[in-house]
Design a protein around this motif. Structure first.
Motif, mmCIF file in Angstrom:
data_model
loop_
_atom_site.group_PDB
_atom_site.id
_atom_site.type_symbol
_atom_site.label_atom_id
_atom_site.label_comp_id
_atom_site.label_asym_id
_atom_site.label_seq_id
_atom_site.Cartn_x
_atom_site.Cartn_y
_atom_site.Cartn_z
ATOM 1 N N PRO A 5 5.147 9.272 5.828
ATOM 2 C CA PRO A 5 4.608 8.759 7.167
ATOM 3 C C PRO A 5 5.452 8.670 8.344
ATOM 4 O O PRO A 5 6.660 8.163 8.217
ATOM 5 C CB PRO A 5 4.008 7.255 6.801
ATOM 6 C CG PRO A 5 4.522 7.074 5.544
ATOM 7 C CD PRO A 5 5.007 8.215 4.802
ATOM 8 N N LEU A 15 8.552 6.065 9.324
ATOM 9 C CA LEU A 15 7.839 4.636 9.337
ATOM 10 C C LEU A 15 8.544 3.709 8.439
ATOM 11 O O LEU A 15 8.923 2.556 8.647
ATOM 12 C CB LEU A 15 6.550 4.797 9.159
ATOM 13 C CG LEU A 15 5.615 3.648 9.046
ATOM 14 C CD1 LEU A 15 5.688 2.835 10.588
ATOM 15 C CD2 LEU A 15 4.034 3.684 8.756
ATOM 16 N N TYR A 16 9.122 4.308 7.436
ATOM 17 C CA TYR A 16 9.740 3.571 6.122
ATOM 18 C C TYR A 16 11.103 3.832 5.827
ATOM 19 O O TYR A 16 11.617 4.666 6.256
ATOM 20 C CB TYR A 16 8.878 4.007 4.885
ATOM 21 C CG TYR A 16 7.575 3.375 4.764
ATOM 22 C CD1 TYR A 16 7.321 2.143 4.182
ATOM 23 C CD2 TYR A 16 6.600 4.261 5.047
ATOM 24 C CE1 TYR A 16 6.060 1.905 4.252
ATOM 25 C CE2 TYR A 16 5.168 3.628 5.042
ATOM 26 C CZ TYR A 16 4.747 2.648 4.672
ATOM 27 O OH TYR A 16 3.559 2.124 4.479
ATOM 28 N N LEU A 22 9.503 -1.463 5.465
ATOM 29 C CA LEU A 22 9.124 -0.805 6.828
ATOM 30 C C LEU A 22 10.560 -0.449 7.624
ATOM 31 O O LEU A 22 11.457 -1.458 7.124
ATOM 32 C CB LEU A 22 8.190 -1.217 7.663
ATOM 33 C CG LEU A 22 6.644 -1.280 7.603
ATOM 34 C CD1 LEU A 22 5.944 -2.024 8.592
ATOM 35 C CD2 LEU A 22 6.257 0.234 7.580
ATOM 36 N N GLU A 36 4.075 -6.153 12.538
ATOM 37 C CA GLU A 36 3.297 -5.395 11.416
ATOM 38 C C GLU A 36 2.821 -6.717 10.716
ATOM 39 O O GLU A 36 3.586 -7.407 10.400
ATOM 40 C CB GLU A 36 4.163 -4.372 10.626
ATOM 41 C CG GLU A 36 3.427 -4.119 9.397
ATOM 42 C CD GLU A 36 3.882 -5.047 8.210
ATOM 43 O OE1 GLU A 36 2.740 -5.501 7.410
ATOM 44 O OE2 GLU A 36 4.977 -5.484 8.034
ATOM 45 N N ARG A 89 1.652 2.534 -0.726
ATOM 46 C CA ARG A 89 2.375 3.034 0.549
ATOM 47 C C ARG A 89 1.070 3.582 1.281
ATOM 48 O O ARG A 89 1.203 3.640 2.717
ATOM 49 C CB ARG A 89 3.241 4.185 0.013
ATOM 50 C CG ARG A 89 3.952 4.638 1.237
ATOM 51 C CD ARG A 89 5.169 5.618 0.686
ATOM 52 N NE ARG A 89 5.795 6.374 1.773
ATOM 53 C CZ ARG A 89 7.274 6.360 2.040
ATOM 54 N NH1 ARG A 89 8.137 5.538 1.450
ATOM 55 N NH2 ARG A 89 7.683 7.211 2.793
ATOM 56 N N LYS A 92 -0.982 0.925 3.001
ATOM 57 C CA LYS A 92 -0.033 0.104 4.007
ATOM 58 C C LYS A 92 -0.068 1.057 5.280
ATOM 59 O O LYS A 92 -0.241 0.398 6.136
ATOM 60 C CB LYS A 92 1.372 -0.237 3.384
ATOM 61 C CG LYS A 92 2.157 -1.077 4.333
ATOM 62 C CD LYS A 92 3.520 -1.372 3.374
ATOM 63 C CE LYS A 92 4.260 -2.420 4.436
ATOM 64 N NZ LYS A 92 5.579 -2.942 3.682
ATOM 65 N N THR A 93 0.256 2.176 5.001
ATOM 66 C CA THR A 93 0.492 3.124 6.131
ATOM 67 C C THR A 93 -0.901 3.074 6.916
ATOM 68 O O THR A 93 -0.756 3.114 8.248
ATOM 69 C CB THR A 93 0.809 4.493 5.750
ATOM 70 O OG1 THR A 93 2.105 4.471 4.957
ATOM 71 C CG2 THR A 93 1.085 5.448 6.841
ATOM 72 N N TYR A 97 -1.475 2.048 10.956
ATOM 73 C CA TYR A 97 -1.766 2.799 11.997
ATOM 74 C C TYR A 97 -3.012 1.979 12.450
ATOM 75 O O TYR A 97 -3.229 2.288 13.668
ATOM 76 C CB TYR A 97 -2.350 4.131 11.441
ATOM 77 C CG TYR A 97 -1.135 5.347 11.436
ATOM 78 C CD1 TYR A 97 0.064 5.051 10.742
ATOM 79 C CD2 TYR A 97 -1.309 6.230 12.247
ATOM 80 C CE1 TYR A 97 1.004 6.036 10.583
ATOM 81 C CE2 TYR A 97 -0.237 7.199 12.233
ATOM 82 C CZ TYR A 97 0.941 7.039 11.443
ATOM 83 O OH TYR A 97 1.767 7.965 11.487
#
Ligand SMILES: [Zn+2]
Length: 106
Positions: A5, A15-16, A22, A36, A89, A92-93, A97
Motif C-alpha cells: 500500500p 505507507l508502511y 506505519l 492515524e 495489513r 488496517k490500510t 484510507y
C-alpha cells in the motif's frame, strides 16, 4: 496495491515501515501519519473474518475427510496465522484510507 500500500495522499510513497508498522510520514509528499487512529478495528475485522473462515473450512474438512486431530492442527494453525497477518495489513490500510478520505488524518 493490496500488499504494497502507498500513501493515501499521493499514492506514491510507501505507507508502511515494516509489515504492520506505519511510516511516520510519506517520503514523497510529507503527509504525516501520526494522527492515524484505527484502534482495534483491523483486529476485530480479522477475528470475525478469519474465525468464520477457519471454522467453516475445519468443519467442512472434518465432515468430508475425518482427518486425525494432528492434521487439523497442521492445517488450521498456519492458515489462521497467515490469514490473520495478511488481512491485518489489508484492513488496517482500508481503515487508514477511510480515515484520510474523511479528513481525519490532516
Ligand atoms: Zn504521499
Amino acid at each position: 496495491m493490496l500488499l504494497n500500500p502507498t500513501c493515501p495522499a499521493c499514492r506514491k510513497g510507501p505507507l508502511y515501515q515494516t509489515w504492520l508498522k506505519l511510516a511516520p510520514s510519506c517520503i514523497q509528499c510529507g503527509q504525516s501519519f501520526h494522527k492515524e487512529d484505527v484502534g482495534d478495528g483491523p483486529a476485530f475485522a480479522v477475528i470475525v473474518v478469519v474465525g468464520f473462515l477457519a471454522t467453516l473450512l475445519a468443519v467442512f474438512v472434518e465432515l468430508a475427510y475425518q482427518p486425525p486431530l494432528w492434521l487439523h492442527a497442521l492445517l488450521w494453525v498456519p492458515f489462521t496465522l497467515g490469514a490473520s497477518l495478511l488481512l491485518l495489513r489489508v484492513f488496517k490500510t482500508a481503515l487508514i484510507y477511510w480515515q484520510y478520505r474523511s479528513g481525519r488524518l490532516e
